[in-house]
Design an enzyme around this catalytic site. Sequence first.
Site, short mmCIF file in Angstrom:
data_model
loop_
_atom_site.label_atom_id
_atom_site.label_comp_id
_atom_site.label_asym_id
_atom_site.label_seq_id
_atom_site.Cartn_x
_atom_site.Cartn_y
_atom_site.Cartn_z
N ASP A 173 -4.96 -9.64 -8.45
CA ASP A 173 -4.65 -9.78 -7.02
C ASP A 173 -5.82 -10.38 -6.24
OD1 ASP A 173 -2.42 -8.47 -7.89
OD2 ASP A 173 -2.42 -6.95 -6.33
N ARG A 220 -12.08 4.40 0.76
CA ARG A 220 -11.86 3.23 1.62
C ARG A 220 -12.85 3.10 2.78
NH1 ARG A 220 -10.12 1.82 -2.81
NH2 ARG A 220 -7.89 1.71 -3.19
N ASP A 235 -3.45 1.96 2.20
CA ASP A 235 -4.79 1.37 2.17
C ASP A 235 -4.99 0.30 3.23
OD1 ASP A 235 -5.95 2.94 0.27
OD2 ASP A 235 -5.57 1.59 -1.40
N SER A 293 0.43 0.93 -11.36
CA SER A 293 -0.76 0.50 -10.64
C SER A 293 -1.80 1.61 -10.67
CB SER A 293 -0.40 0.17 -9.19
OG SER A 293 -1.55 -0.13 -8.44
#
Length: 403
Positions: A16, A98, A127, A181
């Site tokens: 990605d 994050r 996210d 994922s």
Amino acid sequence: MSGVNKVVLAYSGGLDTSVILRWLQETYGAEVVAFCADLGQGEELEDARRKAEMLGIKPENIYIEDLRETFAREYVFPMFRANAVYEGTYLLGTSIARPLIAKRQIEIARETGADAVCHGATGKGNDQVRFELAYYALAPEIKVIAPWREWDLTSRTKLLNFAERHQIPISKDNMGEAPFSVDANLLHISAEGKVLEDPAETAPEYVHTWTVSPENAPDEPTTLEIDFEDGDPVGLGGERLSPASLMERLNEHGARNGIGRIDIVENRFVGMKSRGVYETPGGTILWHAHRAMESITLDRGMAHTKDELMPRYAELIYNGFWWAPEREMLQAAIDHSQHTVTGTVRVRLYKGNVIVEGRSSPYSLYSEAHVTFEDDEVYDQRDAEGFIKLNALRLRLWHSHRG
């Protein structure tokens, strides 16, 4: 979005973000700075550096940084002082990573003169919110690029075709359809999507990549003594360890004993429910040990108030409000409560279980003299009669008028 000259990309070297890197160059004609944070995900990050260079990123614009100690000391440990758990089970392993990544992105943007930042989060998940709330809190003027909300590469096939057209190397395990994922760091590994999308189906064992199954864990238990100072773990069995080293050691013990597996359906901030399989071996041990340490060092009122504040605190982290003033306000209150949370907790790990066996502290409020069933000279049991009657007064008045 016009006028973007340089952008700092949160980069992993995977499919990605490698596609995003080239897409940014083509779509915006902007200079790209690739930032990859080592938060203990266990990957060889120099491969990401080589791939970024191959995609045309200048060496001085590639930041590969070891942030494991910062992550543990300034993010994981403050969160664990609060005993934070989202919706009763989730120890917030992805959520807490994050704000650190976003903070460092903003710092790099300022260091390099970049006017934009970019992340690879999709438009369906949490996210994107976590990254962007942090960006705007730390740099209100920053421009944010979210490719998954802009481009037409809306499927895995399209991503692979883009990569092939632009000669972006894809590792062999990414050439087929990924079964799920994964996100990993020092605190946890999460798995979502694909084979996990039906919450009625049992997760295949291969989804668990960190911990052994409790059934296959050793028949002999592991006993640990965890040392705390001011609410933070500082060592094991008297051996002083750095925050990241201590987490790594707890992870080793926890993974070997099948500790920290959960399979949950959680409520995402964006409104949908999602099923996730998480492994948090060291964090699960730490959570149990910290609560045990507090059980003898916190006053009842303080402990109960902390428990009332915790769900709100956990929700703020889950939803991306680490840098919000109310989270900082709650943190100050929580940290104030931790000044006496010092001592040692002994736990036994056995086939998926964390069993607290003992706790001691120089600040212990536990008084054997008061709780003993033998004769004592410090407590007059007759005092309880007046205490009970005063507490019963309003109940007696209320119920005497109800007929």
